[in-house]
Design a protein around this motif. Sequence first.
Motif, PDB file in Angstrom:
ATOM      1  N   SER A 144       1.022   3.894  -3.236  1.00 36.71           N
ATOM      2  CA  SER A 144       0.174   5.063  -2.975  1.00 36.71           C
ATOM      3  C   SER A 144       0.925   6.359  -3.259  1.00 36.71           C
ATOM      4  O   SER A 144       2.138   6.442  -3.080  1.00 36.71           O
ATOM      5  N   HIS A 150      -1.827  10.948  -0.773  1.00 40.62           N
ATOM      6  CA  HIS A 150      -2.831  10.053  -0.189  1.00 40.62           C
ATOM      7  C   HIS A 150      -2.346   9.552   1.171  1.00 40.62           C
ATOM      8  O   HIS A 150      -3.113   9.518   2.139  1.00 40.62           O
ATOM      9  N   VAL A 197       0.847  -1.197   0.000  1.00 38.53           N
ATOM     10  CA  VAL A 197       0.000   0.000   0.000  1.00 38.53           C
ATOM     11  C   VAL A 197       0.879   1.243   0.000  1.00 38.53           C
ATOM     12  O   VAL A 197       0.671   2.173  -0.793  1.00 38.53           O
TER      13      VAL A 197
END
Length: 173
Positions: free
Chosen positions: A150, A154, A146
């Motif tokens: 990302s 974010h 993640v």
Amino acid sequence: MESQDVQISKGVEWAAHAAVMMIALPEGRGLKAEALARYHEVPTAYMAKQLQALSKAGIVQSSRGAHGGYRLAKAATDITLWDITAAIEGHGPAFRCTEIRQNGPCGLKKTDCRKPCQIASAFAVAERAFRDSLKTVTIADLGAQVVQNSRPEHLSDVGHWLESETMPLSEKT
């Protein structure tokens, strides 16, 4: 004949997302089920049910009261997708043979069915492979992916959200 998709429940998805989010919690702080539900735009009662199952399985710990919430109960490297799936859906097999080969006008006698049928055997092999695969993926692995995939903006937004939503956990469990 109408086809039906076989799928893992939404609860597993929601629980996995919640667990991955908890990786970022500062020491001694937790998130309420309501906050996790709001973040993912899912029903609070259903998110709470998944978190309770994770708690019962020892994946998350919970504290009650005004300063209550959830956090991981052990290291993210020690929690696999299989752990989460089993906590939500149980440890039982997905395929359960009902021995229909014994039914109908040409059904086999019970004594002729000492070995599992070929269909049940094939499903058992596939399920073992599925479970073994889920056991190789930790939520730490997912969290790292993640972060890697990302945008920095974010991640900053998530960090600010966590800062505003986390609270110190009470000692009550």
